[in-house]
Scaffold this motif. Structure first.
Motif, PDB file in Angstrom:
ATOM      1  N   LYS A  46      -4.142  -1.771  -7.634  1.00  0.00           N
ATOM      2  CA  LYS A  46      -3.858  -1.635  -5.929  1.00  0.00           C
ATOM      3  C   LYS A  46      -5.382  -2.147  -5.308  1.00  0.00           C
ATOM      4  N   ARG A  47      -6.207  -1.440  -5.879  1.00  0.00           N
ATOM      5  CA  ARG A  47      -7.754  -2.594  -5.226  1.00  0.00           C
ATOM      6  C   ARG A  47      -7.770  -3.951  -5.828  1.00  0.00           C
TER       7      ARG A  47
ATOM      8  N   LYS B  85      -4.731  -6.139  -6.285  1.00  0.00           N
ATOM      9  CA  LYS B  85      -3.436  -6.460  -5.165  1.00  0.00           C
ATOM     10  C   LYS B  85      -3.950  -6.615  -3.542  1.00  0.00           C
ATOM     11  N   GLN B  86      -4.468  -5.732  -3.157  1.00  0.00           N
ATOM     12  CA  GLN B  86      -5.662  -5.733  -2.089  1.00  0.00           C
ATOM     13  C   GLN B  86      -6.548  -6.982  -1.576  1.00  0.00           C
TER      14      GLN B  86
ATOM     15  N   GLN C 163       2.474 -10.654  -0.413  1.00  0.00           N
ATOM     16  CA  GLN C 163       2.248 -10.204  -1.777  1.00  0.00           C
ATOM     17  C   GLN C 163       1.557 -11.477  -2.995  1.00  0.00           C
TER      18      GLN C 163
ATOM     19  N   SER D  49      -4.645   3.132  -9.310  1.00  0.00           N
ATOM     20  CA  SER D  49      -5.664   2.974  -8.029  1.00  0.00           C
ATOM     21  C   SER D  49      -5.954   1.883  -8.460  1.00  0.00           C
TER      22      SER D  49
ATOM     23  N   TYR E 105       2.495   2.169  -3.784  1.00  0.00           N
ATOM     24  CA  TYR E 105       1.058   1.807  -4.252  1.00  0.00           C
ATOM     25  C   TYR E 105       0.436   3.769  -3.733  1.00  0.00           C
ATOM     26  N   ASN E 106       0.218   4.022  -2.619  1.00  0.00           N
ATOM     27  CA  ASN E 106      -0.196   5.729  -2.140  1.00  0.00           C
ATOM     28  C   ASN E 106       0.642   6.396  -2.567  1.00  0.00           C
TER      29      ASN E 106
ATOM     30  N   SER F 247       0.734  -1.100   0.091  1.00  0.00           N
ATOM     31  CA  SER F 247      -0.637  -0.136  -0.419  1.00  0.00           C
ATOM     32  C   SER F 247       0.878   1.573   0.128  1.00  0.00           C
TER      33      SER F 247
END
Length: 417
Positions: free
Chosen positions: A248-249, A251-252, A394, A245, A213-214, A210
């Motif tokens: 990132k979502r 992968k989360q 990951q 974005s 990516y942030n 995170s």
């Protein structure tokens, strides 16, 4: 509980042509009835099914299709019509059954009692008898071992042209064992920390990407803020921002799916207890004066609510019980003597001032949640804790635990899934 196992098939060119012929005829019969119903024909299952003989006389090629497959067309259409009537009665948007497109494979469902298996080869019957039989039986080679006691086999095809057989079977009941409860504490630094009745600990780490990516998203926002709105560069950076974005979502959610699948499927405990953590209240109640500094320390982007929702339905799928328990004061209370003391979020180790217990903060909270849950079910004996590690990264999720003798056992997530 009924499960399904999907196995890829190896077919010859002749068998592929036979499958395509039979699915085409079944699709044509299905679409023909859908068009008749759209023109005002009334649907009566028994009466409509009796018209199959007339359809065979009109189109003799239907005789080359296995009879059970043709009968299954009427059952599938009846299920679609009953769903249409149910939505109509509930006042919803009905959504009349659609015609099946030519490029889509019409799934062929074979009852298991009419199939023959020779070693690793599955024999699928076709229609016709004697000299009128044009297509021989299909011999499909299985790439995996099918489950025992399967009830139905559905033949399908994916977009790449690969053929699969889906075996429906009932999951055998698993014998209960002593110590069938595991309690998890949802944390800030660690996604979840669990402990079993035997005293074995599990630690599940959350998504670690995170921050990276942030940082990328902050850079894109900074660049976009310097551009003129609706300009070419502004629109380009907006598209890149949406793409990053979304990645990132994805992968989360992938990390949460792996962690919840591991708990619901791989762990042997039959009862899962989860504390109802409110991260927002933890930050705002006692640490308002140090809000800015603490937000950097305790902020995570894991999605604890989504994790609990995934765990809820996966426990139901795999036949496990899930209980959400109030975890108030579980981090402040000593699991050894029950003493209450202040525990700010910056303290990650619990040191009891009464009995001298030294324990990880999340481990102590997990033990308190387990004891609080077991207190509602009757007396129990708490075993001596063992040392174990369960980590989510990951690249995947793995389980690692160390027993008292020092042996280390590792379980790969993708074994026997």
């Amino acid at each position: 509980m009924i499960l399904c196992k999907k196995i890829k098939l190896d077919l010859s060119e002749q068998d592929i042509a036979t499958l395509e012929f039979m699915q085409g005829k079944c699709r044509g019969l299905y679409n023909w009835w859908v068009m008749k119903l759209r023109d005002g024909e009334k649907w009566r299952f028994n009466a409509c099914k009796k018209t199959l003989a007339e359809s065979r006389a009109y189109d003799p090629e239907l005789n080359q299709v296995y009879g059970k497959l043709l009968a299954e067309v009427y059952y599938r259409l009846d299920a679609a019509m009953q769903a249409f009537f149910r939505r109509l009665a509930n006042g919803e948007t009905p959504g009349f059954p659609r015609v099946r497109p030519r490029h889509g494979f019409f799934t062929l469902c074979y009852p298991a009692m009419y199939l023959t298996r020779e070693g690793n080869t599955l024999i699928l019957p076709t229609g016709g008898k004697g000299k009128h039989k044009q297509y021989p039986a299909i011999r499909a080679a299985l790439t995996e071992e099918p489950p025992e006691g399967f009830g139905e086999v559905a033949i399908s095809r994916d977009g790449r042209g690969n053929y699969y057989a889906s075996f429906g079977y009932r999951q055998p009941k698993q014998a209960k064992r002593d110590g069938d409860t595991v309690a998890f504490d949802l944390g800030i630094k660690t996604l979840a920390t669990g402990v079993t009745e035997e005293g074995r600990f599990y630690h599940i780490g959350g998504f670690k990407g995170s921050r990276w990516y942030n940082k990328q998203l902050d850079t894109l926002r900074s660049k976009r803020s310097k551009c003129k709105k609706k300009s070419r560069r502004f629109l380009h950076l907006s598209k890149v921002y949406k793409r990053v974005s979304q990645k990132k979502r994805n992968k989360q959610r992938d990390s949460l799916h792996k962690a919840s699948h591991l708990i619901a499927r791989r762990l042997v405990e039959r009862t899962v207890v989860v504390g109802d953590l409110s991260q927002r209240q933890m930050v705002m109640k006692e640490h308002q004066e140090r809000k800015k500094a603490l937000n950097r320390a305790v902020y995570n982007d894991w999605g604890l609510y989504a994790f609990v929702q995934m765990l809820t339905y996966k426990c139901q799928v795999y036949g496990k019980e899930l209980h959400v328990l109030d975890e108030r004061n579980t981090s402040k209370q000593c699991s050894g003597c029950g003493n209450l003391q202040a525990m700010p979020l910056r303290k990650r180790t619990y040191r009891c001032a009464e009995c001298g217990l030294v324990m990880d903060r999340d481990d102590n909270s997990a033990v308190n949640i387990l004891m609080r849950f077991l207190a509602r079910r009757g007396p129990h004996t708490q075993a001596r804790p063992e040392c174990g590690v369960l980590q989510t990264t990951q690249s995947g999720v793995g389980v690692m635990g160390a027993s008292r003798e020092g042996h280390v056992q590792q379980l790969n997530l993708f074994d026997s899934v």
